[in-house]
Design an enzyme around this catalytic site. Structure first.
Site, PDB file in Angstrom:
ATOM      1  N   GLU A  95    -104.210  -0.048  16.046  1.00 34.24           N
ATOM      2  CA  GLU A  95    -103.048  -0.570  14.729  1.00 34.24           C
ATOM      3  C   GLU A  95    -102.930  -2.122  14.800  1.00 34.24           C
ATOM      4  OE1 GLU A  95    -101.034   3.421  13.183  1.00 34.24           O
ATOM      5  OE2 GLU A  95    -100.054   2.441  14.774  1.00 34.24           O
ATOM      6  N   CYS A 108     -99.560  -9.133  14.548  1.00 32.58           N
ATOM      7  CA  CYS A 108     -99.373  -8.236  15.671  1.00 32.58           C
ATOM      8  C   CYS A 108    -100.589  -7.650  15.873  1.00 32.58           C
ATOM      9  CB  CYS A 108     -98.002  -7.483  15.425  1.00 32.58           C
ATOM     10  SG  CYS A 108     -97.755  -6.316  16.855  1.00 32.58           S
ATOM     11  N   CYS A 115    -101.965   3.512  25.831  1.00 36.10           N
ATOM     12  CA  CYS A 115    -101.369   2.663  26.902  1.00 36.10           C
ATOM     13  C   CYS A 115    -101.071   3.419  28.211  1.00 36.10           C
ATOM     14  CB  CYS A 115    -100.188   1.830  26.394  1.00 36.10           C
ATOM     15  SG  CYS A 115     -99.410   0.758  27.459  1.00 36.10           S
ATOM     16  N   CYS A 119     -93.771   3.884  29.003  1.00 34.60           N
ATOM     17  CA  CYS A 119     -92.401   3.432  28.818  1.00 34.60           C
ATOM     18  C   CYS A 119     -91.815   4.363  27.921  1.00 34.60           C
ATOM     19  CB  CYS A 119     -92.180   2.079  27.907  1.00 34.60           C
ATOM     20  SG  CYS A 119     -93.082   0.669  28.993  1.00 34.60           S
ATOM     21  N   CYS A 122     -91.116   4.208  23.974  1.00 33.11           N
ATOM     22  CA  CYS A 122     -92.385   3.630  23.096  1.00 33.11           C
ATOM     23  C   CYS A 122     -93.428   4.670  22.424  1.00 33.11           C
ATOM     24  CB  CYS A 122     -92.992   2.592  23.923  1.00 33.11           C
ATOM     25  SG  CYS A 122     -94.520   1.793  22.927  1.00 33.11           S
ATOM     26  N   HIS A 223     -85.380  -5.165  28.631  1.00 32.76           N
ATOM     27  CA  HIS A 223     -84.886  -4.098  28.444  1.00 32.76           C
ATOM     28  C   HIS A 223     -83.574  -3.799  29.383  1.00 32.76           C
ATOM     29  CE1 HIS A 223     -87.745  -4.248  25.417  1.00 32.76           C
ATOM     30  NE2 HIS A 223     -88.781  -3.680  25.983  1.00 32.76           N
ATOM     31  N   ASN A 297     -86.208   1.033  17.501  1.00 31.78           N
ATOM     32  CA  ASN A 297     -86.780   1.795  16.415  1.00 31.78           C
ATOM     33  C   ASN A 297     -87.101   3.265  17.059  1.00 31.78           C
ATOM     34  OD1 ASN A 297     -87.149  -0.589  14.776  1.00 31.78           O
ATOM     35  ND2 ASN A 297     -88.482  -1.236  16.093  1.00 31.78           N
ATOM     36  N   CYS A 340     -92.249  -2.674  16.005  1.00 34.16           N
ATOM     37  CA  CYS A 340     -92.283  -2.475  17.355  1.00 34.16           C
ATOM     38  C   CYS A 340     -92.188  -1.271  17.928  1.00 34.16           C
ATOM     39  CB  CYS A 340     -91.266  -3.063  18.364  1.00 34.16           C
ATOM     40  SG  CYS A 340     -91.775  -4.982  18.151  1.00 34.16           S
TER      41      CYS A 340
HETATM   42  N1  SAH Z   1     -97.188  -3.572  26.578  1.00 36.95           N
HETATM   43  C1  SAH Z   1     -96.588  -5.136  26.078  1.00 36.95           C
HETATM   44  C2  SAH Z   1     -96.908  -5.047  24.494  1.00 36.95           C
HETATM   45  C3  SAH Z   1     -96.583  -4.025  23.539  1.00 36.95           C
HETATM   46  S1  SAH Z   1     -94.902  -3.529  23.211  1.00 36.95           S
HETATM   47  C4  SAH Z   1     -95.205  -4.833  26.411  1.00 36.95           C
HETATM   48  O1  SAH Z   1     -94.375  -3.939  26.944  1.00 36.95           O
HETATM   49  O2  SAH Z   1     -94.437  -5.962  26.129  1.00 36.95           O
HETATM   50  C5  SAH Z   1     -94.316  -4.762  22.147  1.00 36.95           C
HETATM   51  C6  SAH Z   1     -92.836  -4.795  22.141  1.00 36.95           C
HETATM   52  O3  SAH Z   1     -92.192  -3.685  21.520  1.00 36.95           O
HETATM   53  C7  SAH Z   1     -92.291  -4.746  23.675  1.00 36.95           C
HETATM   54  O4  SAH Z   1     -91.257  -5.730  23.496  1.00 36.95           O
HETATM   55  C8  SAH Z   1     -91.657  -3.205  23.627  1.00 36.95           C
HETATM   56  O5  SAH Z   1     -90.739  -3.094  24.657  1.00 36.95           O
HETATM   57  C9  SAH Z   1     -90.915  -3.234  22.123  1.00 36.95           C
HETATM   58  N2  SAH Z   1     -90.985  -1.745  21.783  1.00 36.95           N
HETATM   59  C10 SAH Z   1     -91.644  -0.625  22.275  1.00 36.95           C
HETATM   60  N3  SAH Z   1     -91.099   0.441  21.442  1.00 36.95           N
HETATM   61  C11 SAH Z   1     -90.051  -0.109  20.955  1.00 36.95           C
HETATM   62  C12 SAH Z   1     -89.072   0.599  20.099  1.00 36.95           C
HETATM   63  N4  SAH Z   1     -89.114   2.224  20.005  1.00 36.95           N
HETATM   64  N5  SAH Z   1     -88.215   0.081  19.316  1.00 36.95           N
HETATM   65  C13 SAH Z   1     -87.940  -1.284  19.625  1.00 36.95           C
HETATM   66  N6  SAH Z   1     -88.977  -2.157  20.326  1.00 36.95           N
HETATM   67  C14 SAH Z   1     -89.950  -1.390  21.159  1.00 36.95           C
END
Ligand code: SAH
Length: 356
Positions: A95, A108, A115, A119, A122, A223, A297, A340
């Protein structure tokens, strides 16, 4: 019919394309013409390369492919954010998002299908990592999102963030190759300092970025500035501790003179206290950095909750008072799961489910 697996012509560099023409008894400059079509003109169909003769186009078609991407299920949020799936030549989906603002148009983009980092907060982290995107597939996302900016807003694309699906530093070569084309005059000619690569923190690859003296920006998804907490939400921290990542970032700053951005999702009752802010402050003091505090989110599993806004404000105020630039980033495109961490092909899964 031939069973030969054709080479994706965009995996070849200019010299390799020229060599292919020479080996075919043709002129090297034809290779340059094709190269310009592929990158500068972002052409994904040999038949549209109109300054080449029919025979040359047929020869290209017979020997090569252009593994391009197709936009599927484009959705427009009520705040103007546009999200779409991109179907890859082998059927996989990723996406990409266009985030419009008054003074900028940001794309973006994704770097991997799924992935591997798991995490906990995410949506993409819940998917398996299927494969890396090629540099052509990354480039295509930028080209398509740039077209949306023009079409929907009559504005040029100004910024690119690698914050879609995947961990860009685990697809290092292709991400750098794509950025090289995006910034090159032979490609899209965009400025490197308008591009941000976001990483969960792979210390070794951050050092490699520094050694490669990249000109784009780097963001760390931090984080939590405490190993015990960070281990709980980001398993990658177990093998890339805050100390190791911090040292790698210090090295990155030394080599590139760039100020790193820390992304910090504020989770309710987890990482948004003044004690957490103190730990973050200590981490920020190691080298010039700024903090983006992000609203969580929901990914729908009820594991986390977003922090209250007054807590977020106090958290930022503490950082600011102590000399760290800290901004709250409100999410965009939430109604279409474009924010995000929400990228997980939900719409496409729903569509498949309904079809099935
Ligand atoms: N793998 C990379 C890029 C993808 S995530 C990274 O970790 O940076 C892009 C951003 O979205 C990151 O800062 C991630 O921590 C954030 N993100 C992931 N899940 C999220 C959520 N549920 N709410 C808000 N931000 C989130």
């Amino acid at each position: 019919m031939t069973n030969m697996v054709k080479t994706d012509i965009r995996s070849l560099n200019l010299d390799q394309i020229k060599d292919a023409f020479i080996a075919n008894g043709d002129k090297a400059f034809r290779g340059l013409q094709v190269y310009e079509w592929l990158w500068k003109k972002a052409c994904t169909d040999f038949n549209q390369m109109t300054n080449l003769g029919i025979e040359t186009r047929e020869w290209l078609q017979h020997n090569f492919v252009i593994n391009d991407i197709a936009t599927v299920d484009k959705q427009v949020s009520n705040d103007g954010t546009i999200k779409s799936g991109f179907r890859l030549h082998d059927g996989h989906l990723v996406e990409g998002v266009l985030i419009p603002a008054d003074e900028r148009m940001t794309a973006c983009v994704s770097s991997q299908v799924g992935c591997s980092l798991t995490c906990k907060f995410c949506a993409t982290g819940k998917m398996e990592r299927e494969r890396n995107l090629t540099s052509g597939e990354i480039y295509d996302q930028v080209v398509q999102i740039r077209n949306w900016a023009m079409h929907h807003f009559q504005k040029p694309l100004t910024n690119i963030v690698f914050m879609g699906m995947g961990e860009p530093l685990l697809n290092y070569a292709n991400v750098l190759k794509a950025i090289d084309k995006i910034t090159s005059q032979d490609g899209l000619g965009m400025a490197a300092d308008r591009i941000t690569v976001s990483t969960a923190g792979i210390a070794k690859m951050i050092r490699k970025l520094a050694d490669d003296e990249v000109r784009f920006n780097l963001a760390l998804s931090l984080h939590a500035a405490n190993d015990a907490k960070r281990n709980m939400i980001m398993p990658i921290n177990e093998s890339n501790s805050l100390k190791e990542v911090g040292e790698a970032l210090k090295y990155f700053h030394l080599k590139t003179k760039k100020r790193v951005t820390f992304e910090y999702i504020a989770f309710k009752n987890f990482n948004e206290s003044i004690q957490d802010a103190k730990e973050l402050l200590a981490f920020c003091k190691k080298f010039p950095a700024k903090v983006n505090v992000i609203e969580y989110n929901s990914t729908g599993d009820g594991q986390f909750e977003k922090a209250d806004s007054d807590k977020i404000d106090q958290f930022c105020a503490y950082l600011e008072k102590n000399g760290v630039v800290a901004k709250v980033r409100r999410s965009r495109g939430k109604d279409i799961d474009a924010a995000c961490g929400q990228l997980a092909n939900k719409k496409h899964e729903e569509a498949l489910f309904q079809e099935g």
